[in-house]
Design a protein around this motif. Structure first.
Motif, PDB file in Angstrom:
ATOM      1  N   ILE A   9      12.007  57.191  45.164  1.00 27.00           N
ATOM      2  CA  ILE A   9      13.448  56.326  44.813  1.00 27.00           C
ATOM      3  C   ILE A   9      14.419  55.927  44.766  1.00 27.00           C
ATOM      4  O   ILE A   9      14.997  55.086  44.455  1.00 27.00           O
ATOM      5  N   LEU A  10      15.310  56.748  44.485  1.00 24.95           N
ATOM      6  CA  LEU A  10      16.014  57.184  44.024  1.00 24.95           C
ATOM      7  C   LEU A  10      17.169  57.225  45.544  1.00 24.95           C
ATOM      8  O   LEU A  10      16.424  57.367  46.592  1.00 24.95           O
ATOM      9  N   CYS A  11      18.711  56.680  45.133  1.00 31.60           N
ATOM     10  CA  CYS A  11      19.309  57.661  46.289  1.00 31.60           C
ATOM     11  C   CYS A  11      19.192  59.214  46.926  1.00 31.60           C
ATOM     12  O   CYS A  11      19.671  59.359  45.257  1.00 31.60           O
ATOM     13  N   GLU A  12      19.154  59.308  48.026  1.00 33.56           N
ATOM     14  CA  GLU A  12      19.593  60.560  47.851  1.00 33.56           C
ATOM     15  C   GLU A  12      20.704  61.442  48.369  1.00 33.56           C
ATOM     16  O   GLU A  12      20.740  62.873  48.217  1.00 33.56           O
ATOM     17  N   GLY A  13      21.330  60.351  47.680  1.00 35.42           N
ATOM     18  CA  GLY A  13      23.025  61.661  47.772  1.00 35.42           C
ATOM     19  C   GLY A  13      23.519  61.683  46.030  1.00 35.42           C
ATOM     20  O   GLY A  13      23.311  62.721  45.974  1.00 35.42           O
ATOM     21  N   THR A  29      17.535  57.968  52.568  1.00 37.04           N
ATOM     22  CA  THR A  29      17.637  56.579  52.077  1.00 37.04           C
ATOM     23  C   THR A  29      18.979  57.026  50.879  1.00 37.04           C
ATOM     24  O   THR A  29      19.134  57.579  50.171  1.00 37.04           O
ATOM     25  N   LEU A  30      19.724  55.576  51.292  1.00 41.70           N
ATOM     26  CA  LEU A  30      21.196  56.134  50.553  1.00 41.70           C
ATOM     27  C   LEU A  30      21.952  54.934  50.340  1.00 41.70           C
ATOM     28  O   LEU A  30      21.802  53.382  50.590  1.00 41.70           O
ATOM     29  N   CYS A  31      22.168  54.874  48.937  1.00 39.31           N
ATOM     30  CA  CYS A  31      22.858  54.077  48.139  1.00 39.31           C
ATOM     31  C   CYS A  31      24.196  53.639  49.498  1.00 39.31           C
ATOM     32  O   CYS A  31      25.239  54.288  49.685  1.00 39.31           O
ATOM     33  N   LEU A  32      24.948  52.337  49.289  1.00 38.66           N
ATOM     34  CA  LEU A  32      25.727  51.617  50.217  1.00 38.66           C
ATOM     35  C   LEU A  32      27.861  52.459  49.269  1.00 38.66           C
ATOM     36  O   LEU A  32      27.873  53.031  49.989  1.00 38.66           O
ATOM     37  N   GLY A  33      27.655  52.899  47.860  1.00 39.62           N
ATOM     38  CA  GLY A  33      28.340  53.941  47.325  1.00 39.62           C
ATOM     39  C   GLY A  33      28.472  54.961  48.284  1.00 39.62           C
ATOM     40  O   GLY A  33      29.761  55.911  48.592  1.00 39.62           O
ATOM     41  N   LEU A  35      27.052  55.979  51.107  1.00 39.09           N
ATOM     42  CA  LEU A  35      27.017  55.489  52.592  1.00 39.09           C
ATOM     43  C   LEU A  35      28.748  55.262  52.862  1.00 39.09           C
ATOM     44  O   LEU A  35      29.532  56.028  53.457  1.00 39.09           O
ATOM     45  N   SER A  36      29.592  55.228  52.037  1.00 40.90           N
ATOM     46  CA  SER A  36      30.584  54.776  52.284  1.00 40.90           C
ATOM     47  C   SER A  36      31.637  55.446  51.841  1.00 40.90           C
ATOM     48  O   SER A  36      32.614  55.753  52.337  1.00 40.90           O
ATOM     49  N   GLU A  37      31.350  57.027  50.469  1.00 44.56           N
ATOM     50  CA  GLU A  37      32.337  57.566  50.733  1.00 44.56           C
ATOM     51  C   GLU A  37      32.160  59.012  52.284  1.00 44.56           C
ATOM     52  O   GLU A  37      32.823  59.814  52.333  1.00 44.56           O
ATOM     53  N   ASN A  38      30.985  58.076  52.677  1.00 43.33           N
ATOM     54  CA  ASN A  38      30.566  59.200  53.582  1.00 43.33           C
ATOM     55  C   ASN A  38      31.349  58.790  55.298  1.00 43.33           C
ATOM     56  O   ASN A  38      31.206  58.704  56.378  1.00 43.33           O
ATOM     57  N   LYS A  39      31.723  57.704  54.756  1.00 42.02           N
ATOM     58  CA  LYS A  39      32.005  56.557  55.962  1.00 42.02           C
ATOM     59  C   LYS A  39      32.660  57.533  56.960  1.00 42.02           C
ATOM     60  O   LYS A  39      32.750  57.655  58.612  1.00 42.02           O
ATOM     61  N   PRO A  40      33.613  57.829  56.553  1.00 43.35           N
ATOM     62  CA  PRO A  40      35.062  58.478  57.753  1.00 43.35           C
ATOM     63  C   PRO A  40      34.462  60.279  58.491  1.00 43.35           C
ATOM     64  O   PRO A  40      34.762  60.232  60.044  1.00 43.35           O
ATOM     65  N   ALA A  54      29.549  51.935  64.016  1.00 45.09           N
ATOM     66  CA  ALA A  54      30.559  52.229  64.190  1.00 45.09           C
ATOM     67  C   ALA A  54      31.089  52.047  63.031  1.00 45.09           C
ATOM     68  O   ALA A  54      31.836  52.668  61.936  1.00 45.09           O
ATOM     69  N   SER A  55      30.695  51.456  61.535  1.00 36.58           N
ATOM     70  CA  SER A  55      30.454  50.508  60.592  1.00 36.58           C
ATOM     71  C   SER A  55      30.285  52.292  59.769  1.00 36.58           C
ATOM     72  O   SER A  55      31.500  52.137  58.694  1.00 36.58           O
ATOM     73  N   GLY A  56      29.168  52.752  59.740  1.00 32.51           N
ATOM     74  CA  GLY A  56      28.713  54.206  59.255  1.00 32.51           C
ATOM     75  C   GLY A  56      27.859  53.272  58.004  1.00 32.51           C
ATOM     76  O   GLY A  56      26.976  53.962  57.374  1.00 32.51           O
ATOM     77  N   ILE A  57      27.671  52.166  58.215  1.00 28.37           N
ATOM     78  CA  ILE A  57      26.443  52.033  57.091  1.00 28.37           C
ATOM     79  C   ILE A  57      25.408  51.097  58.474  1.00 28.37           C
ATOM     80  O   ILE A  57      25.792  49.916  58.825  1.00 28.37           O
TER      81      ILE A  57
END
Length: 159
Positions: A9-13, A29-33, A35-40, A54-57
């Motif tokens: 149940i932890l972030c897989e990243g 399942t990933l946390c917002l942090g 996901l934000s790192e992988n947004k680009p 489009a937002s990547g999140i």
């Protein structure tokens, strides 16, 4: 607790606990942090599947993991003996009712058992919970089909 049986149940990243876990279409399942790192890049950092938004999140919370995290935090609170007060009278909480989701002092527990025993409310002593495992606690607090919405403005709503 999370480092052993409940690591899933932890972030897989980043492998950290997060209150904002998002469920991707690839079912990672990933946390917002993370996901934000992988947004680009626009891909799941685990399997490289494209994130279609489009937002990547993604906007879908992983409610199962969020609810498990909340129940494990409650278990840890009971084990640590921190802030265990009767929800009714604010005396020392000696019992936990998983149906009511409340701590009860001895006096309120007796009234609770008298009035709610027909409705299968089985409050358990805090001492017995501590003696058991986290898995036992989760099994005893399992509710079928009652996942709570993770949006803070929807506190009392179930999914």
């Amino acid at each position: 607790l999370l480092k052993d049986d409940f690591q899933f149940i932890l972030c897989e990243g980043c492998q950290q606990e997060s209150p904002n876990l998002k469920l991707l279409t690839c079912l990672h399942t990933l946390c917002l942090g993370c996901l934000s790192e992988n947004k680009p890049i626009g891909q799941c950092p685990v399997c490289r599947t494209a994130i279609p938004l489009a937002s990547g999140i993604p906007d879908m919370d992983n409610l199962l993991f969020t609810n498990l995290q909340a129940r494990l935090k409650l278990y840890q609170k009971i084990v640590d003996g921190v802030d265990l007060f009767c929800n009714t009278c604010k005396k020392a909480g000696k019992f936990w009712c998983s149906k009511c989701e409340e701590f009860l002092c001895t006096k309120c527990f007796e009234a609770h058992q008298r009035y709610l025993k027909r409705e299968s409310h089985k409050a358990k002593s805090v001492t017995d919970i501590r003696a058991g495992s986290a898995k036992d606690f989760l099994r005893d607090t399992r509710r079928t089909g009652n996942l709570s919405c993770s949006n803070p403005s929807h506190k009392s709503q179930t999914v």
